[in-house]
Design an enzyme around this catalytic site. Structure first.
Site, mmCIF file in Angstrom:
data_model
loop_
_atom_site.group_PDB
_atom_site.id
_atom_site.type_symbol
_atom_site.label_atom_id
_atom_site.label_comp_id
_atom_site.label_asym_id
_atom_site.label_seq_id
_atom_site.Cartn_x
_atom_site.Cartn_y
_atom_site.Cartn_z
ATOM 1 N N SER C 63 0.793 -1.236 0.000
ATOM 2 C CA SER C 63 0.000 0.000 0.000
ATOM 3 C C SER C 63 0.821 1.280 0.000
ATOM 4 O O SER C 63 0.278 2.365 -0.218
ATOM 5 C CB SER C 63 -0.938 0.027 1.211
ATOM 6 O OG SER C 63 -1.900 -0.993 1.094
ATOM 7 N N LYS C 66 0.442 3.513 -2.897
ATOM 8 C CA LYS C 66 -0.737 4.365 -3.088
ATOM 9 C C LYS C 66 -0.418 5.853 -2.976
ATOM 10 O O LYS C 66 -1.105 6.689 -3.557
ATOM 11 C CB LYS C 66 -1.826 3.977 -2.074
ATOM 12 C CG LYS C 66 -2.313 2.543 -2.260
ATOM 13 C CD LYS C 66 -3.239 2.097 -1.127
ATOM 14 C CE LYS C 66 -3.633 0.630 -1.331
ATOM 15 N NZ LYS C 66 -4.439 0.121 -0.186
ATOM 16 N N TYR C 188 -3.484 -2.638 -10.276
ATOM 17 C CA TYR C 188 -3.389 -2.452 -8.828
ATOM 18 C C TYR C 188 -2.451 -3.493 -8.221
ATOM 19 O O TYR C 188 -1.606 -3.199 -7.376
ATOM 20 C CB TYR C 188 -4.788 -2.566 -8.245
ATOM 21 C CG TYR C 188 -4.892 -2.443 -6.761
ATOM 22 C CD1 TYR C 188 -4.759 -1.201 -6.138
ATOM 23 C CD2 TYR C 188 -5.142 -3.552 -5.968
ATOM 24 C CE1 TYR C 188 -4.876 -1.086 -4.759
ATOM 25 C CE2 TYR C 188 -5.264 -3.440 -4.596
ATOM 26 C CZ TYR C 188 -5.130 -2.214 -4.000
ATOM 27 O OH TYR C 188 -5.248 -2.099 -2.637
ATOM 28 N N TYR C 239 -4.441 3.039 7.713
ATOM 29 C CA TYR C 239 -5.664 2.271 7.933
ATOM 30 C C TYR C 239 -6.523 2.885 9.046
ATOM 31 O O TYR C 239 -6.724 4.086 9.096
ATOM 32 C CB TYR C 239 -5.341 0.802 8.234
ATOM 33 C CG TYR C 239 -4.415 0.214 7.211
ATOM 34 C CD1 TYR C 239 -4.843 0.013 5.904
ATOM 35 C CD2 TYR C 239 -3.102 -0.092 7.543
ATOM 36 C CE1 TYR C 239 -3.982 -0.521 4.955
ATOM 37 C CE2 TYR C 239 -2.246 -0.629 6.591
ATOM 38 C CZ TYR C 239 -2.695 -0.835 5.296
ATOM 39 O OH TYR C 239 -1.860 -1.344 4.386
ATOM 40 N N VAL C 257 1.132 -3.792 4.000
ATOM 41 C CA VAL C 257 1.125 -5.091 4.692
ATOM 42 C C VAL C 257 2.397 -5.899 4.447
ATOM 43 O O VAL C 257 2.588 -6.947 5.056
ATOM 44 C CB VAL C 257 -0.090 -5.975 4.314
ATOM 45 C CG1 VAL C 257 -1.379 -5.365 4.815
ATOM 46 C CG2 VAL C 257 -0.139 -6.227 2.821
#
Lengths: 303, 303, 303, 303
Positions: C63, C66, C188, C239, C257
């Protein structure tokens, strides 16, 4: 099968469940009840009553009262109450505040706490004494003039009632209470604290199986209204396990945390069962087993 | 009142609603249906059929199919399906993903999309051809060998089916699908795209009013199983307006976005009504009015 | 305190946490990583890099990617992406589907999966090759031409990706994808599977601490845009523990992660820490401890 | 740019928003305020104060008080309060009751109403007079001995406070109040009803920009504690638009429905802006525009 035989079978089926589960511990005076009691009464539309076990021991009716206050409000002014309360199952206990908030203070149905508060509030506005009016109906229909609220239970509930107060204030914040929060809570607690036996409750509810006709032959509800109250009981009467209950028992029913369950078999009669220990769904575990067996062995079902 | 008279009254009551509301616009081929059609059929347990209006025009059964796939899975292996699907009303359309997620991929009931996907997945695992098995049952019970899926509708749904795919993938992420997502979606779309008339559907569903007995006298479900499927229909069969539907109609029923509604009156018969325009609850508005009137004027009710 | 000393303190503080926690087990190829590794790199705005531990071991950025795709989309067309994605914290993991549904397919922020899918979809529409464009940026800024996606990780994620597919289909059902579900998922997964070291990631992110200026002196973002990307990282980057992270570390940061965390100290530099075992919040437990200590012992904080 | 120039630019930027939006209509005495007022004050860490517009008009501080009660509780017993309150953004206004219920009565953060009630409850237990202790702090730091609660506003809030009462009773039902519901509500209402000017509030909050040091040089909070209170303000201080606020302004800030916003620029100073009309997010629309411009034109930002 004869009713008396079906009652025996129901008692047998319930036996392993009697005393298993938890009591309603958040109401101190209910937490002290002996969990090993079990009683059941069947009142037929012709007025005959069959009982088994502790059917003449009084217990706290709690949420079963909500069926009667709803019937009285519908009797007084028909469909008007549905402007303030919906009639859909709530789906999930944790959703109760969320739904009340998202649906602008209109409770999901008259049998969750929020909806019952609105019904009691309306009954109080209509009669000036909601719990008194309910008590009088219960006395007349059961034929027992000493039916009354247990003041100890009422006091006990008031003290533990922060959650109910939270709901009432949220209703008030949306303008869905006519009286004050204090007043509606007092009335609500008094109604839930009514102490009655299985026999008395079965007789009191008989009008729901008799198209709305009371013991004296007068009409509390029209046939159509009685059918509709039964329909709301079937879809919403047993908390978040209405689907499970309909699946196993298949009758309109209302349970209470005192361990009682009232079930209506239209045109046949009314069953009331009581055993204090509650299963995971918050209804009497033994009561559910007894009703399951009774509908299986008698031919008293709606489906 | 005679059934034929009650049917006339139902048609009259429905008339103002026919054509009012919206069509299921997300399925292009359903959006083109003439919304001014109305038909109704009553099949009695003795096999007699009464019809009115467009009762012999075929329409897309859509979610009504879910009652039949559930019955076939219960017939095949009894209670086992309930390990993968619950039987509680869902409460709120917006909760569907939330509940599926919070309840670890176990759908609320077999009639919401998530639950129906699991039932179809199981039927496919049991039969090797879920939509074929369903089609065969429909043909046998309706006595019409040309009952079939409309390939145009199926294709149309597949293209518009992102939401259903989202649900299926979420089920798969929790391990609650035996087949692949593609397979279960294909079967599900084929089952929903079945094209049938009111008369055919009423005949096909008759076993639910006859304690599980099929047209040839064989037993698809036990009496107890049939009662239980009816109970799940009553509490969960009409999307998020199950309470409202029970209140007004008081019958186990399943509606579809094609505008059809199937209702069961145990030991009496089955009603199927169809009119394409949908009310705010997603069920046919005219169909709801017709059933409301029919149960009022006939004595066919469960409460 | 000197940066090298603060790094030592950070490593000491992290030591008891290294290897404690769980790996990202839902991605098989990440579940096999040795959890006892720990590395950290600090890149100063002047280009100096300090490292400690396994700072030159490549890991899966997941992530963290992102932040870079968001920056590239903002660079290309400014504020437009905010028409399709909000920038509020999501509050609760179980709310993700509920919120996406209630908010008509507009994700809460660009760092939850739903939002990142929309950003990647937009980047792919703008560039014709989202994951390629990202890889090229990473190569240029890190100065390492061999930075690439790990095909094993990408394949592994694709196979386990039912939940991501569910989110993508729900986005598509609301019309919030330009490309196909398959395309956006491919892009993705490729972006998340990028394999980089702490040193490479710290260098790649340096433009966020330098008011948007890239390694070659060109401007990827305006100063205002860089500040805003940092603000979104601080409120939404970790998160459901963004509040906890801001409380303990007080820096804009993005975790993955794979066990990496990238943190920006505006006008000072960028920290990247990595240790594979994840704490209950889904971010690297040792990484969090290291950043907590680093900000305490250096004077590199924003508050 | 000089602070005085940046203030002028902020006033210009805010001008089109002044008077646009709604007043806090649920508190009758706030609904009567002239919405066309605008004031702003900047207090630098060195004690200098710059003002513009109605910076010396008193208004109702409302939720801005929550920063100060939190600081006083943290000052008194450090991290202990976090056992009773979390520090995560709440995500969604409609989730407030849901989250409080699902998280067993532990509020999401100290700045939503539920969390602020717990903080006030704790402060009252620690001091015996929460609102008095807060008032004294405000007087000392602002140098104005006549700072006080507006009894009219307090009374007005008490009467309209059903929603706050609902939250307090829900907290009590989970055992997360030490005092009675009545007591905590009284204290909470008194604290929110404090009436102060922009100048006074900016001075009162200065310790948050000065690593916890009060006007008299004593330490209310440690540097680490001050940073952490700022971090919680940034992620949770502006209701459900914390992300939006961080994006546009990029400063730790707390808004109130009286139209005030307090923003902290660590090691620089404190800004307080006030204009009564509220934007859709519940914070002052003109205040938000002024802070956005001020951070753009001064170099006072954290990112």
């Amino acid at each position: 099968m004869e009713i008396t035989d079906a009652l025996l079978r129901a008692q047998e089926a319930a036996a392993p469940e009697v005393g298993r589960g938890r009591l309603a511990e958040y109401i101190p005076s209910l937490a002290g009840v002996d969990p090993h009691q079990f009683g059941m009464a069947i009142a037929s539309c012709d007025g005959e009553v069959h009982v088994i076990g502790d059917a003449d021991v009084r217990f706290s009716v709690q949420s079963i009262s909500k069926v009667f206050t709803l019937a009285m409000v519908v009797a007084a002014e028909g469909e008007k109450i549905w402007e303030r309360v919906s009639r859909e199952p709530s789906g999930n206990p944790f959703n109760s505040f969320l739904q009340l908030d998202q649906e602008a203070g209109r409770p999901r149905n008259p049998f969750i706490n929020a909806g019952a508060l609105v019904v009691t509030d309306r009954l109080h506005a209509l009669t000036g004494d909601a719990s008194g009016a309910l008590r009088d109906l219960m006395r007349r229909e059961s034929g027992r003039a000493d039916v009354d609220s247990d003041p100890e239970v009422a006091r006990s509930e008031l003290e533990a009632g922060h959650r109910t107060l939270a709901v009432a204030h949220l209703l008030a914040s949306y303008g869905n209470l006519e009286g004050s929060v204090e007043q509606v809570i007092d009335q609500y607690v008094a109604q839930c604290a009514l102490s009655m036996t299985c026999r008395e409750l079965a007789l009191a509810g008989l009008f729901l199986a008799r198209d709305g006709v009371l013991a004296d032959g007068s009409q509390l509800l029209t046939a159509r209204q009685a059918k509709r109250v039964n329909a709301v009981m079937l879809t919403c009467g047993t908390y978040d396990s209405a689907g499970e209950f309909a699946y196993r028992v298949g009758l309109p029913a209302k349970s209470g945390v005192g361990g009682g369950i009232l079930a209506v078999i239209p045109d046949r009669g009314v069953a009331c069962v009581w055993s204090p220990a509650l299963g995971p769904s918050g209804s009497s575990a033994a009561g559910l087993a007894a009703l399951d067996a009774f509908t299986t062995f008698s031919d008293w079902t709606v489906f």
